[in-house]
Design an enzyme around this catalytic site. Structure first.
Site, PDB file in Angstrom:
ATOM      1  CE  LYS A  52      -3.944  -2.500   1.827  1.00  9.41           C
ATOM      2  NZ  LYS A  52      -4.340  -3.196   3.045  1.00  9.41           N
ATOM      3  CD  GLN A  96      -3.485  -4.890   6.123  1.00  6.77           C
ATOM      4  OE1 GLN A  96      -3.472  -3.984   5.370  1.00  6.77           O
ATOM      5  NE2 GLN A  96      -4.305  -6.028   5.855  1.00  6.77           N
ATOM      6  CG  ASP A 119     -10.212  -0.986   3.942  1.00  5.81           C
ATOM      7  OD1 ASP A 119      -9.887  -1.090   2.836  1.00  5.81           O
ATOM      8  OD2 ASP A 119      -9.383  -1.209   4.992  1.00  5.81           O
TER       9      ASP A 119
END
Ligand code: NDP
Length: 278
Positions: A52, A96, A119
C-alpha cells in the site's frame, strides 16, 4: 481458451488516472495523505502494508505508517484513530486487519471517521453501498466491477453467482452486481446443491478462501469466472479458489491468481483515497 483478465494492467490504468488527479491537487499545494495502521507482527499484513505504501508513492499520496506492537490495547488504538480523525493532513485511514485478539475489530472500524474510511467498512458507508449512493466503493468488489467493465463484459441482465457472504467481499460484491443490473445469487457454506447454483452463472465470483474449490463441473461453459481467493496450495504456492488449469479451458474469461483481483483491490483503495481528499 478463455480471455485472461489481467488485473495488473487494469490496476495500472486506474492508478495512472488517480496519479493525474493527484498531481493537480499537489499543484494546488494539497497533497493528499493516507494513514496506514498496522498492529502486531502478522507477516501477510506486513506485506499488504508495504504494498500500500508503494501504491501511495506511485499515485503521489503522502503515506503515514503507524506500526504498533502486538500488545497494543484497544484504548491505545482508539486514541490513535481519534488523533488521525482530527489530523487535516490525513485524508484516508486504513487499519490493517486482522487485529490482535484483545482488540475488537468492529469497535475500531466504527471509530474511524466515515469520511476518511477508505476501506468502506464503517456502517455509514456500508449503508451508502446498500442504497447505491456511493461515497467510497468497497475495494475488492469495486475492483471486480472495474475488471468486468474494462474487459467489455456486460453485467446487466446476466445471472451472477457469488460464492461467499462475508462483509468484506461476498455481500458488497452481490450488492454492486445488483446495482449494475445483474440477477444475483449468493451462495455460502449452508447452500444446498452448490454446483447446481454455480452452473447457472454467466458471471461466477468465487470468494471462499479454499484452494481449488471451484472445479470445472461447477462452471457453465462460456461463463466469466472471477477468482477473489488468495490461498496457498500444498506446495506453498499462491493460488485462488478456482481450479484454474481445468476451468480456464471452458470459461470465456477468467482472472488469474496472482495478478487478478489482488492488484485491483489496491488500485481501488488509491481511488478511494483520492475521493476522500476531494
Ligand atoms: P471469509 O472466510 O470471511 O468468507 C468465506 C465465505 O465462503 C463465507 O461466506 C463462507 O460461508 C463461504 N464458504 C466457506 N466454505 C464454503 C463451502 N464449502 N461452500 C460454500 N461456501 C463456503 O473470507 P473473505 O470473504 O474475507 O475472503 C475470501 C477469500 O478472498 C480469501 O481467500 C481471502 O484471502 C480472499 N480475499 C482476497 C482479496 C483480494 O484482494 N483478492 C481481498 C479480500 C479477501 P459461511 O458464511 O456460511 O461461513
Amino acid at each position: 481458451m478463455a480471455k485472461i483478465i489481467d488485473g495488473k494492467v487494469i490496476a495500472a490504468n486506474v492508478k495512472k488516472q488517480v496519479r493525474e488527479e493527484v498531481e493537480k491537487l499537489i499543484a494546488e499545494g494539497k497533497q493528499p495523505g493516507l494513514a496506514v495502521v498496522l498492529v502486531g507482527n502478522n507477516p501477510a499484513s506486513r506485506v499488504y502494508v508495504s504494498n500500500k505504501e508503494k501504491d501511495c508513492a506511485e499515485c503521489g499520496f503522502k503515506s503515514y505508517e503507524y506500526a504498533l506492537p502486538e500488545e497494543t490495547t484497544e484504548a491505545q488504538l482508539l486514541e490513535l484513530v481519534d488523533q488521525l480523525n482530527h489530523d487535516d493532513s490525513v485524508n484516508g485511514i486504513l487499519v490493517q486487519l486482522p487485529l490482535p485478539k484483545q482488540i475488537c475489530e468492529q469497535t475500531i472500524l466504527h471509530a474511524i471517521d466515515p469520511k476518511k474510511d477508505v476501506d468502506a467498512f464503517h456502517p455509514e458507508n456500508v449503508g451508502h453501498i446498500m442504497i447505491g449512493d456511493f461515497r467510497f466503493l468497497p475495494c475488492t468488489p469495486a475492483g471486480v466491477i472495474e475488471m468486468l467493465d474494462q474487459s467489455g463484459i456486460e453485467i446487466s441482465g446476466k445471472h451472477c453467482v457469488v460464492i461467499g457472504r462475508s462483509n468484506i467481499v461476498g455481500k458488497p460484491m452481490a450488492m454492486l452486481l445488483l446495482h449494475r443490473g445483474g440477477t444475483v445469487t449468493v451462495c455460502h457454506s449452508k447452500t444446498k446443491n452448490l454446483a447446481e447454483e454455480t452452473r447457472r452463472a454467466d458471471i461466477l465470483v468465487a470468494a471462499v478462501g479454499k484452494a481449488g474449490f471451484v472445479t470445472a463441473d461447477m462452471v457453465k461453459p462460456g461463463a466469466v469466472v472471477i477468482d477473489v481467493g488468495i490461498n496457498r496450495n500444498a506446495e506453498g504456492k499462491l493460488c485462488g479458489d478456482v481450479d484454474y488449469a481445468n476451468v480456464e479451458p471452458i470459461a470465456s474469461a477468467i482472472t488469474p491468481v496472482p495478478g487478478g483481483v489482488g492488484p485491483m483491490t489496491r488500485a481501488i483503495l488509491m481511488r478511494n483515497t483520492l475521493t476522500a481528499a476531494k
